[in-house]
Design an enzyme around this catalytic site. Structure first.
Site, PDB file in Angstrom:
ATOM      1  N   TYR A   1      84.254  71.022  27.469  1.00 15.83           N
ATOM      2  CA  TYR A   1      83.806  71.652  26.226  1.00 15.83           C
ATOM      3  C   TYR A   1      83.010  72.916  26.522  1.00 15.83           C
ATOM      4  O   TYR A   1      83.238  73.978  25.931  1.00 15.83           O
ATOM      5  CB  TYR A   1      82.957  70.656  25.438  1.00 15.83           C
TER       6      TYR A   1
ATOM      7  N   LYS B   1      83.998  76.817  25.547  1.00 14.24           N
ATOM      8  CA  LYS B   1      83.110  77.683  24.770  1.00 14.24           C
ATOM      9  C   LYS B   1      82.734  78.943  25.563  1.00 14.24           C
ATOM     10  O   LYS B   1      82.605  80.035  24.989  1.00 14.24           O
ATOM     11  CB  LYS B   1      81.858  76.923  24.364  1.00 14.24           C
TER      12      LYS B   1
ATOM     13  N   SER C   1      77.860  77.098  22.356  1.00 19.06           N
ATOM     14  CA  SER C   1      77.077  75.890  22.618  1.00 19.06           C
ATOM     15  C   SER C   1      76.199  76.092  23.847  1.00 19.06           C
ATOM     16  O   SER C   1      76.572  76.818  24.779  1.00 19.06           O
ATOM     17  CB  SER C   1      78.023  74.706  22.843  1.00 19.06           C
TER      18      SER C   1
END
Length: 319
Positions: A146, A150, A122
């Site tokens: 998040y 990632k 991402s």
């Protein structure tokens, strides 16, 4: 050729599976079997080869072991929980986004079959005080859980590839818009809903100002790039196997103008403008001048315009 899509029940997984069914080959070899794996049985579709479903919870090593076998040639690791969800529930993010990725990589290591593994990362791995533009060699500096999870996945994909345990490649997805279906728990979900719902005669709220800019890619181009990404040669990827996927930066106002150019003025009248304070800490961390030079050299592409993104939604997903 046996292909496994982990996250095969999601938007990108379903579109990717259908694209592979339409072309019939991957990496120059006919596909014999395609397995769609997810926490629930993914929907099936027509395919010219054997199409299977499998239950797979990547947080459970035994479940991963059941889904990933030594005959698997290409693995797409798409499964994840998204930004706002991972921010709300740290344990869930660590369990799925971090440990789930490690579980898949460890399974590949156990088998010793060195599959091609395509990891969807991402643009959330970038942020903070790192100067822009973000390039292929900008230091990872995520500003959300998040993004951190990632980033860890990217480092693992690089290291397992360096060790010869997988033939990995990772792509930092732009925000995918216009997404069909219902909104998910991503902080960026409104970036599809403010087009998807008005194009179908429904109201939608935009929680940011019209001059808010972001990095976008259509679902159609995302899938095309994932197919190309699996077909890249290891020697062309170099030592850094993870990179931004090409996209385009547009403001909300520019995107609404593009929708109006394609669909007329009525959809834009259905957009409301109310702030959502719970999203602001995440949105403030998004700074979006991204140069995907390496991926572009390797043949991956962005959309030519946001008008195209709107047209693709009308052609592929309306209703």
């Amino acid at each position: 050729m046996k292909v496994l899509i982990i996250g095969g029940g999601g938007l990108v997984g379903q579109k990717l599976g259908k694209a592979l069914a339409a072309r019939g080959t991957l990496r120059g070899v006919p596909i014999d079997t395609l397995v769609l794996a997810d926490v629930v049985d993914p929907p099936l579709f027509e395919a010219p080869f054997k199409l299977e479903t499998a239950r797979c919870d990547i947080a459970d090593p035994a479940s991963v072991a059941a889904a990933v076998d030594a005959d698997t040639d290409v693995i797409y690791l798409l499964a994840a929980i998204v930004s706002a969800h991972a921010e709300e529930d740290l344990d869930a993010g660590l369990r799925i986004n971090m440990m789930g990725t490690l579980n898949v990589l460890q399974r590949c290591r156990e088998l010793g079959s060195k599959p091609v593994l395509v990891f969807t990362s991402s643009i959330a791995v970038n942020g903070g005080e790192v100067p822009q533009p973000y390039t292929d060699f900008t230091a990872l500096n995520p500003q959300t859980s998040y993004g951190a999870q990632k980033a860890i996945g990217e480092l693992l994909v690089n290291d397992f590839s360096r060790r010869g345990l997988i033939d990995g490649r990772g792509f930092r997805l732009p925000t995918i818009s216009v997404r069909p279906g219902k909104p998910n728990r991503a902080a960026s979900a409104f970036m599809s809903s403010i087009f998807r719902e008005p194009l179908q005669g429904q109201n939608a709220n935009c929680p940011v100002d019209p001059d808010f800019n972001h990095y976008y890619l259509s679902p159609r181009k995302c899938v095309e790039n994932l197919v190309k990404g699996a077909e890249l040669r290891a020697e062309d990827l170099g030592l850094n196997r993870c990179m931004p996927m090409p996209g385009r930066v547009w403001t909300i106002a520019q995107m609404i103008e593009a929708m109006t150019a394609v669909a007329g003025p009525e959809p834009a009248k259905l957009i409301t403008w109310e702030k959502q304070p719970e999203l602001e800490p995440i949105l403030k961390g998004w700074r979006m001048e991204i140069h995907a030079d390496k991926a572009e050299r390797l043949g991956l592409e962005a959309d030519a315009s946001f008008e195209d993104n709107i047209r693709y939604f009308l052609e592929d997903d309306l209703g």
